[in-house]
Every structure is written in C-alpha cells, then in structure tokens.
Design a protein around this motif. Structure first.
Motif, PDB file in Angstrom:
ATOM      1  N   ARG A 109      20.453 -10.738 -12.864  1.00 55.65           N
ATOM      2  CA  ARG A 109      19.489 -10.931 -13.608  1.00 55.65           C
ATOM      3  C   ARG A 109      19.840  -9.877 -15.132  1.00 55.65           C
ATOM      4  NH1 ARG A 109      16.463 -11.658  -9.187  1.00 55.65           N
ATOM      5  NH2 ARG A 109      15.455 -13.633  -8.861  1.00 55.65           N
ATOM      6  N   VAL A 110      19.100 -10.072 -16.213  1.00 53.98           N
ATOM      7  CA  VAL A 110      19.637  -9.487 -17.419  1.00 53.98           C
ATOM      8  C   VAL A 110      18.103  -8.740 -17.907  1.00 53.98           C
ATOM      9  CG1 VAL A 110      20.001  -9.624 -19.790  1.00 53.98           C
ATOM     10  CG2 VAL A 110      21.323 -10.788 -18.123  1.00 53.98           C
ATOM     11  N   ARG A 111      18.299  -7.512 -18.090  1.00 52.45           N
ATOM     12  CA  ARG A 111      17.191  -6.715 -18.825  1.00 52.45           C
ATOM     13  C   ARG A 111      17.369  -6.231 -20.106  1.00 52.45           C
ATOM     14  NH1 ARG A 111      14.007  -3.518 -14.182  1.00 52.45           N
ATOM     15  NH2 ARG A 111      14.606  -4.800 -12.358  1.00 52.45           N
ATOM     16  N   PRO A 112      16.790  -6.614 -21.152  1.00 56.97           N
ATOM     17  CA  PRO A 112      16.875  -6.455 -22.632  1.00 56.97           C
ATOM     18  C   PRO A 112      16.379  -4.984 -22.908  1.00 56.97           C
ATOM     19  CG  PRO A 112      15.209  -7.865 -22.473  1.00 56.97           C
ATOM     20  CD  PRO A 112      15.413  -7.734 -21.118  1.00 56.97           C
ATOM     21  N   ARG A 113      17.230  -4.154 -23.687  1.00 57.84           N
ATOM     22  CA  ARG A 113      16.996  -2.909 -24.031  1.00 57.84           C
ATOM     23  C   ARG A 113      16.825  -2.802 -25.583  1.00 57.84           C
ATOM     24  NH1 ARG A 113      19.633   2.842 -21.871  1.00 57.84           N
ATOM     25  NH2 ARG A 113      21.254   2.032 -23.088  1.00 57.84           N
ATOM     26  N   SER A 114      15.880  -2.597 -26.132  1.00 59.40           N
ATOM     27  CA  SER A 114      15.852  -1.936 -27.696  1.00 59.40           C
ATOM     28  C   SER A 114      15.732  -0.510 -27.771  1.00 59.40           C
ATOM     29  CB  SER A 114      14.670  -2.663 -28.485  1.00 59.40           C
ATOM     30  OG  SER A 114      13.605  -2.395 -27.980  1.00 59.40           O
ATOM     31  N   GLY A 115      14.787   0.083 -27.823  1.00 65.45           N
ATOM     32  CA  GLY A 115      14.824   1.669 -27.956  1.00 65.45           C
ATOM     33  C   GLY A 115      14.710   2.502 -27.069  1.00 65.45           C
ATOM     34  N   GLY A 116      14.630   1.880 -25.609  1.00 65.65           N
ATOM     35  CA  GLY A 116      14.510   2.654 -24.500  1.00 65.65           C
ATOM     36  C   GLY A 116      13.497   3.594 -24.373  1.00 65.65           C
ATOM     37  N   HIS A 117      12.206   3.389 -24.869  1.00 65.42           N
ATOM     38  CA  HIS A 117      11.260   4.107 -24.622  1.00 65.42           C
ATOM     39  C   HIS A 117      10.304   3.502 -23.654  1.00 65.42           C
ATOM     40  CE1 HIS A 117      10.722   7.187 -27.903  1.00 65.42           C
ATOM     41  NE2 HIS A 117      11.430   6.689 -28.553  1.00 65.42           N
TER      42      HIS A 117
END
Length: 542
Positions: A109-117
């Motif tokens: 499975r894939v987890r998306p990350r943008s800012g990591g907050h």
C-alpha cells in the motif's frame, strides 16, 4: 501569472504536466481482492517506470534524510518506528501513478505525504511492521500558479501554506487565502482535512474554496473534478488524507483582503480577571462581526488574547469597546499592517519579518509532542476554568488554544463538505511538548494531556464527542489490520473514531470509499473504510 521564484523549472514543468494529462473517464476499480504483499516484486516494478534517482529504499544512502525531511515530531524518529519499504520522491504525476499501480499489483500500500505535519505521523509511518507500505512524497510537486485576474490559484499538494501565501502576495496585495497559521504545513494535508485559520469567520474553511483538483485513484488513473465525479470531489475536501487517492494539485478560489488589517496580542494573567474574561469570551467571540477573529492561548497562569481584524485600528478598537469592553483593548495595543504581514506576525510572533521566511520549509524536529482536540457547544462554566488553571501548573503541563467559530462557518451546511463541526462555538486544542527523550518524560506529558482531556469530557460536545481530523488522535481508536477475510478495514470499528471526526458524514465518506477504493488500497490506522454491502443504498451525492 506568478510562480514562487525559488521553485525550480523542472518542478514547474512537472506541475503543468499534471494539468494536461488528466484522463477523460474513471477507470473501474479492480475486480479482485488485493494480493499478498511481495516487496521484492514491488521494488522491481518501480524500477521499470520510475527513474532510480527518485526511489529510495533502506539500501539508499539518503533514505533516512529523505524520510526525516518532513517529520515534525521526534516521537516518530526512533529505531522501533516501522518505516516504508520505499519512498518515491515524485517529480511528476506519472511517478505517483506508477507507484500506485505497482503497489496494487504487488500488495504494497501507498501513503501520500505532503508537509509531514500529521499529528500521528500516519503519512510516513505505521503502527505495525507486519504489512509493508511505501510513501509517495509530494514535496517536489509544489509549484504555485496564481491568476490574480480570475482570483484563482493552482497549487501542488507538496507546497506549504507559507509558499502559497508568498506566491499570492507576490501577485497581489489585495488577495489572500483562508488557510492555517503554520507556514510549514503542507497544502495537501491541510485541504484534505478541511483546514481553518484566522480568516474562517469571514470566509469559512480552506476546503470551501477548492474549485478543482487532480487525483490519482486506486487504479493509478489520473482524474480531475469532471472525471472523478462530485462524490469523490466532496470526500477529498475534508475527509482526511490518505483514504481516497493521492491528490496532486488543487485549484483554489482566492479571497479579497483589505489594504489594511489590524492585529493585537494582549495578556491577562489569572490574577487579573483572566477567568471571567475567558468565561465571557465563549459567548462573545463566536458572535462578533465576521471581520474579527479573537482567539485565546492559555499557558501557565496567563490568557493570551490574539486578534486579527479585517480593517483599521480604529475599527478594531471600536468593535472591542462595543462587544468586549472588559478586555480593555487600547489603540496602542493594536498594529496596522497588510494581510501578508499579519501572516508573518502570527507565524513568527513579531513585526518586520521578511516575507521570504514563508519559504522556509523547516528543519528537523527539535521536540516531541502530543495533541488532542474538542468542540465546545455550550459555554464552559467559570468554576471549571478556575479548576483548569491548576492543571496548567502541574509537572508536564502544556497549553490550550481556543479558536472561535461563528460568522461564515454557521452559514454553511454541516454536510456541504465532510467537515461537520460548523455550528460549534469553538475548537479547543490541547498540546503537550517536551524536549528530552525517555519513557518517563513522555508519560509525564502525555499523561497530562490525557488527564485534562478526561477532565473536560462533561463540558464539551457529546454523542459523539467531536474532534478535528487535522489534529489526528489515535487515542480515539484505530482500524483493525484488515488482513482477515476480505482484507478490508472493519466499518463498525472505524465508526468509533470516524464519527468523532465526521459525525453523520462518516457513513457517506464510507460510501464514497466503497465506490472508488472498494479493496481498501489506500489504508492507514485511521483511513476511511469501505461501507459494507449490507449498509449500502445510501445516496452518495446530495
């Protein structure tokens, strides 16, 4: 049209490639259940379609630095934290599509990350090492394109709020966006949870101003609003990140801001009527004219009142004198400035800061923290606040933040987006921070925040007790592992935390999930589960 000047041209090209390669129809979800995980085959699959320089595995020398580049909480920088088998630092939409397709094919499975907050780190870590996962890091997809004439902006999910605000201000001094205070917060995660800041009483949530988006769904298909349909478009604007797909970019409607805004920060200690001021604030702040936002930060024995007013000093003083004279705001307490200067003021607590500070994406974390949230429907009695002061003197004490609603928030239906808490008086946040490693230190601070949260239970929203999904809190409950039976997260167990975040909108979110990701590919410890077939029949679009 303006582009944030520090963005590299290859990243801009990647952003525009997203805009021009959206498919014209939705690809049906796969008909078979997810396969058992095969990490080796997954990595070989990535190597076929993705350049090696954007894929990082445990064997990569830069793996740890890339993983930790967006981590904001030292709690999740430990050897025992389960980490991804790969990080795909996507520089193009096709990289995200390939990662999703390879993951679906090989059970990773894939987890998306943008800012990591993410307060619980779910965009880059797992609670269990049993099931492998990968992270698609969107930091390189952060171009911002502002069209001042149309009052819109396209922004990549990997951009920070600071980068977005900077780009808007570079294009026009009379445009702004109603997002949060933290300049290093990722746009993708912020919008996915609803997103609120100091303009919410005038303009509502950040997600209320999303006009379009580009998403990679569970089949690796690229969709825009027209092709994803209104049900999925509804879900991504407040249903929490990591459940429905990977949102690559967002089209935003910008808002008009006045040439002059005014701010103040005034302190009222406990021994100078802070309790009575706090008690009255609960009735006043949500009913003030929508041009006024007045929040409180409680720490030790001090109440810090912070305000943003969309107008001049004279207007703010007059408003406070009429509505809240007990606070005693004077002209000398107030500072006139531009909207972008107010962003810097609240982000960095001071005046005269250069706008370029908004482009700083932050450094490695220096502290540990835990947070919780509540919604308050009826004013909390003064004797409860008097008792709360003693909690703020305890060993391990943190702070409380009270953000008022009202204004525009009350004009929008709680079902207009997944965010349901629009009728509440205010949002109450609990924060614990510490700087030393060790179990005893963590237990002291986490124990404080959990204890005060229990203490406040009789006085906050009920049935369910509400919480804000962007202040994610695993104490509310976690999904089962989903690896028994059909491998899909259990709906009934997820309701425990899901209805706290979304109230009656949770079932509708689950119905959307069943439609667009029936095999639960996008899954984490608090992702939306597919609605079971036994409960279907719900109309997804209203």
């Amino acid at each position: 049209m303006a582009i944030v000047r520090s963005f590299a041209l290859p990243l801009l090209a990647a952003f525009f490639s997203i805009q021009h390669h959206v498919v014209a129809s939705v690809t049906p979800a796969a008909a078979t259940a997810a396969p058992s995980p095969d990490t080796a085959s997954f990595l070989r699959c990535l190597a076929v379609d993705i350049p090696p320089q954007v894929v990082y595995t445990n064997a990569s020398p830069s793996y740890n630095s890339v993983l930790e580049s967006s981590i904001k909480n030292l709690l999740f920088v430990t050897p025992s934290t389960p980490t991804p088998v790969a990080i795909i630092a996507a520089a193009d939409a096709s990289h995200v599509q390939s990662a999703v397709r390879c993951g679906a094919r090989h059970g990773v499975r894939v987890r998306p990350r943008s800012g990591g907050h993410d307060y619980e780190g779910l965009s880059y870590r797992s609670l269990s090492a049993v099931r492998p996962f990968a992270v698609v890091d969107l930091a390189a997809l952060r171009a911002v394109r502002v069209d001042a004439g149309r009052r819109t902006a396209w922004v990549g999910s990997g951009a920070t709020l600071g980068e977005l605000y900077y780009a808007i201000a570079n294009r026009s001094a009379r445009l702004g966006f109603p997002g949060g205070l933290g300049p290093t917060v990722g746009v993708g995660g912020h919008l996915s949870g609803g997103g609120f800041g100091l303009l919410l009483r005038k303009h509502g949530l950040a997600a209320d101003h999303v006009l379009d988006a580009v998403v990679v769904d569970a089949t690796g298909t690229l969709l825009d609003r027209a092709t994803m349909g209104e049900d999925l478009f509804w879900a991504i604007r407040g249903g929490g990140g990591g459940s429905f797909g990977v949102v690559l970019s967002w089209k935003l409607r910008l808002v008009i801001v006045p040439a002059t805004v005014t701010v103040f920060t005034v302190h009222r200690p406990r021994n100078q009527s802070a309790t009575s001021l706090l008690t009255k604030w609960q009735r006043v702040a949500p009913t003030l004219p929508p041009d006024v936002f007045l929040r409180i930060v409680l720490q030790i024995q001090d109440a810090q009142f912070e305000s943003l007013y969309l107008g001049t000093r004279a207007g703010l003083v007059a408003t406070m004198t009429r509505w809240f004279p007990e606070l005693g705001v004077k002209p000398e307490d107030c500072i006139e400035m531009t909207w972008i200067e107010s962003v810097l003021y609240f982000a960095f607590y001071g005046t005269g800061k250069p706008a370029e500070l908004l482009l700083d994406r932050g450094t490695k974390p220096e502290r540990y923290f835990k947070a919780k949230s509540d919604y308050v429907t009826n004013p909390i009695p003064s004797h409860v606040w008097e008792r709360t002061w003693s909690w703020l003197l305890r060993d391990g004490a943190g702070l409380l933040i009270l953000d008022p609603y009202g204004g525009r928030m009350g004009d929008v239906s709680p079902s207009a987006t997944p965010f349901p808490h629009r009728r509440e008086l205010y949002n109450l946040q609990y924060y614990g921070f510490w700087f030393k490693n060790g179990t005893e230190e963590a237990e002291k601070h986490v124990g404080w925040i959990r204890g005060l949260h229990r203490e406040m239970e009789p006085y906050v929203s009920k049935n369910p007790r509400g919480a804000y999904v962007n202040y994610r809190d695993l104490d509310l409950g976690v999904n089962d592992d989903g690896d028994g039976g059909d491998g899909v997260t259990g709906y009934e167990k997820a309701r425990v935390w899901g209805e706290a975040y979304f109230k009656g909108n949770f079932e509708r979110l689950a119905a959307v999930k069943a439609k667009v990701d029936p095999h639960d590919f996008f899954r984490n410890e608090q992702s939306i589960p597919p609605l079971p077939s036994s409960r279907k029949g719900l109309s997804v679009v209203t």
